[in-house]
Enzyme design. Structure first.
Site, PDB file in Angstrom:
ATOM      1  N   GLY A 202       0.830  -1.198   0.000  1.00 29.93           N
ATOM      2  CA  GLY A 202       0.000   0.000   0.000  1.00 29.93           C
ATOM      3  C   GLY A 202       0.862   1.244   0.000  1.00 29.93           C
ATOM      4  O   GLY A 202       2.029   1.211  -0.376  1.00 29.93           O
TER       5      GLY A 202
ATOM      6  N   ASP B 157      -0.212  12.266  16.828  1.00 31.29           N
ATOM      7  CA  ASP B 157       0.622  12.639  15.676  1.00 31.29           C
ATOM      8  C   ASP B 157      -0.101  12.223  14.400  1.00 31.29           C
ATOM      9  O   ASP B 157       0.240  11.226  13.769  1.00 31.29           O
ATOM     10  CB  ASP B 157       1.990  11.968  15.745  1.00 31.29           C
ATOM     11  CG  ASP B 157       2.922  12.416  14.623  1.00 31.29           C
ATOM     12  OD1 ASP B 157       2.569  13.364  13.896  1.00 31.29           O
ATOM     13  OD2 ASP B 157       3.990  11.799  14.466  1.00 31.29           O
TER      14      ASP B 157
END
Length: 271
Positions: free
Chosen positions: A73, A159
């Site tokens: 991916g 994050d």
């Protein structure tokens, strides 16, 4: 790593800030290895938030190594953060009771505004107070401290940079790198994500997909956490000796303070 897996495996550093992640390759097999990853990785895997956890092993020196599926991916592009997939996965994370229960069993307590402000005042280099923008930012955080109370705590990633969002070739979406996870106000994640990636006129639609209305209170909280996050980033890069990044985020904070709710993330820049 070689002793753990055997000599038939090729171990390759996976990069990253900590240097604790690796790829292990053997013929057509590929694993993602991490040294001393978050202890609640198993819950993240069970919830379908990260790629499947294959095994966990403790080494003789006490380090714990985890192995996950390494799926084909790519990372999200910055533009894809404004689409439908990111808000849906973030909603799943923030509403996950198993994640919250696991963090609480780990004796994690909410990382609220008071704690964040205390951390900033304790760690921010005194030299930064010579910057008028940073002094203004600290004054804002103190002034708004009592107006951003939130009792709806959630597990926050901490994050949400687009590099941590993965889209597999099979169309699965994952959010990785949970080392900075904490219990916090959902605006802790929402603020920086929206300000970095989503134009203001599309916030309502994005939050609709997330499952929350855009209210004045949420906007205020998101602004507070975005400013706090930027200050923490400035100090983190200063500690690492990343002078270019320090200068960048100081300038970014200046732009943000002058242009309220501007989309601040440089869509073509990777820090």
């Amino acid at each position: 790593m070689e002793h753990l897996l055997g000599q038939d495996w090729e171990i390759i550093p996976a990069g990253g800030a900590t240097g604790e992640a690796f790829f292990a390759i053997k013929n057509d097999q590929k694993l993602f290895l991490k040294r001393n990853s978050s202890p609640f990785l198993a819950v993240l895997s069970a919830e379908g938030i990260v790629p499947k956890l294959i095994w966990t092993r403790r080494m003789e020196n006490g380090d714990v190594i985890t192995a996950q599926q390494c799926l084909a991916g790519r990372e999200f592009t910055a533009g894809e953060m404004a689409g439908e997939e990111a808000p849906k996965l973030l909603r799943k994370i923030h509403e996950s009771k198993p994640l919250l229960n696991m963090m609480e069993r780990m004796e994690k307590t909410p990382y609220g505004p008071n704690s964040i402000l205390q951390d900033l005042e304790a760690t921010l280099d005194r030299a930064f107070y010579s910057f008028s923008t940073i002094r203004e930012a600290i004054r804002f955080l103190k002034k708004e401290l009592t107006s951003i109370a939130c009792n709806e705590w959630a597990v926050c990633h901490g994050d949400v940079n687009h590099n941590n969002w993965l889209l597999t070739d099979q169309g699965e979406i994952f959010l990785i790198d949970w080392d900075g996870a904490t219990i916090a106000d959902p605006a802790f994640d929402l603020g920086v994500l929206l300000h970095w990636y989503v134009p203001k006129n599309k916030w309502s639609r994005w939050l609709h997909d997330y499952g929350s209305p855009l209210t004045e209170n949420l906007e205020r909280r998101m602004k507070w956490y975005t400013i706090a996050h930027t200050l923490l980033s400035i100090q983190w890069h200063e500690k690492k000796g990343h002078r270019r990044e320090v200068n960048y985020w100081v300038k970014d904070l200046e732009n943000f303070m002058q242009n309220d709710y501007a989309c601040t993330y440089p869509l073509t820049r990777h820090l």
